[in-house]
Design an enzyme around this catalytic site. Structure first.
Site, PDB file in Angstrom:
ATOM      1  N   CYS A  80      -6.777  -6.425  -0.153  1.00  0.00           N
ATOM      2  CA  CYS A  80      -5.576  -6.362   0.677  1.00  0.00           C
ATOM      3  C   CYS A  80      -4.965  -4.950   0.690  1.00  0.00           C
ATOM      4  CB  CYS A  80      -4.599  -7.440   0.218  1.00  0.00           C
ATOM      5  SG  CYS A  80      -3.474  -7.962   1.511  1.00  0.00           S
ATOM      6  N   SER A  83       0.820  -1.223   0.000  1.00  0.00           N
ATOM      7  CA  SER A  83       0.000   0.000   0.000  1.00  0.00           C
ATOM      8  C   SER A  83       0.850   1.268   0.000  1.00  0.00           C
ATOM      9  CB  SER A  83      -0.953  -0.009   1.194  1.00  0.00           C
ATOM     10  OG  SER A  83      -0.247  -0.216   2.402  1.00  0.00           O
ATOM     11  N   GLU A 104      -8.309 -13.427  -6.291  1.00  0.00           N
ATOM     12  CA  GLU A 104      -7.631 -13.554  -7.593  1.00  0.00           C
ATOM     13  C   GLU A 104      -6.524 -14.612  -7.557  1.00  0.00           C
ATOM     14  OE1 GLU A 104      -7.073 -11.290  -5.398  1.00  0.00           O
ATOM     15  OE2 GLU A 104      -4.972 -10.663  -5.419  1.00  0.00           O
ATOM     16  N   HIS A 119      -7.384 -12.551  -0.999  1.00  0.00           N
ATOM     17  CA  HIS A 119      -7.076 -12.471  -2.435  1.00  0.00           C
ATOM     18  C   HIS A 119      -7.847 -13.499  -3.263  1.00  0.00           C
ATOM     19  CE1 HIS A 119      -3.465  -9.865  -2.083  1.00  0.00           C
ATOM     20  NE2 HIS A 119      -3.323 -10.457  -0.913  1.00  0.00           N
TER      21      HIS A 119
END
Ligand code: GLN
Length: 188
Positions: free
Chosen positions: A78, A48, A172, A170
């Protein structure tokens, strides 16, 4: 329908893959002009602090913030969740600050404490879905208008407020497409 994935760093390719599997277009987003041309945006996992710095360096922070406040469907996974939060534990600063949640970074510990589990999230799927946590944050305070979609133990790890979806984990990185399907339904 065209979904943008913020593409400075992190799990970009995996989100693009999942969106395409669901027969929607997916594009890498690297500047604010592209924000006019998408039906939803995913802020991927990564770091981040790095993504936040690049949002500033590219002058994207304000335009993106405005788009989100004006209703652009947005999903932060996240690190993406950290970018969307109004506040971050042990930090005076936030990034986009568009969602009334407080998050704790690396809340489960370091990389070595990464883990996976599964949970039933009725809004998203009628069967349990796999959840992968990698140096994940969790939510430590949640505004009364924000909907808690999933808790693991005592901690909220998925939430929704209007056009904004956040997950500590996550989807993905799993084969399961249900979470992406759910986000696409928010973009219609
Ligand atoms: N720990 C990272 C951060 O604080 C987030 C990790 C991730 O996105 N997988 O930004």
């Amino acid at each position: 329908m065209k979904i943008g994935v913020l593409s400075f760093q992190g799990g970009v390719a995996e989100h693009i893959h999942h969106v395409k599997m669901l027969k929607s277009a997916a594009v890498e987003i690297k500047n604010s002009y592209q924000l006019d041309d998408i039906d939803g945006i995913i802020l991927p996992g990564g770091e981040s602090t790095t993504i936040g710095k690049l949002l500033i360096d590219t002058n994207m922070m304000e335009p993106l913030r405005e788009k989100i406040l004006n209703g652009l469907p947005t999903w932060g996974t996240c690190a993406g969740m950290i970018l969307l939060a109004n506040s971050i534990e042990n930090s005076n600063e936030g990034y986009l600050k568009v969602m009334d949640i407080k998050v704790k970074r690396n809340a489960y510990g370091s990389q070595i404490n990464s883990f996976s589990t599964e949970a039933l999230i009725p809004q998203v799927s009628s069967s349990k879905i796999p959840l992968v946590f990698i140096r994940a944050p969790f939510i430590t305070a949640i505004g009364s208008t924000v909907k808690n979609l999933c808790s693991i133990g005592k901690h909220v790890v998925a939430a929704k407020y209007k056009n904004i979806l956040v997950t500590s984990f996550h989807p993905e990185l799993t084969e399961d497409l249900n979470f992406h399907k759910y986000f696409l339904s928010m973009c219609r």
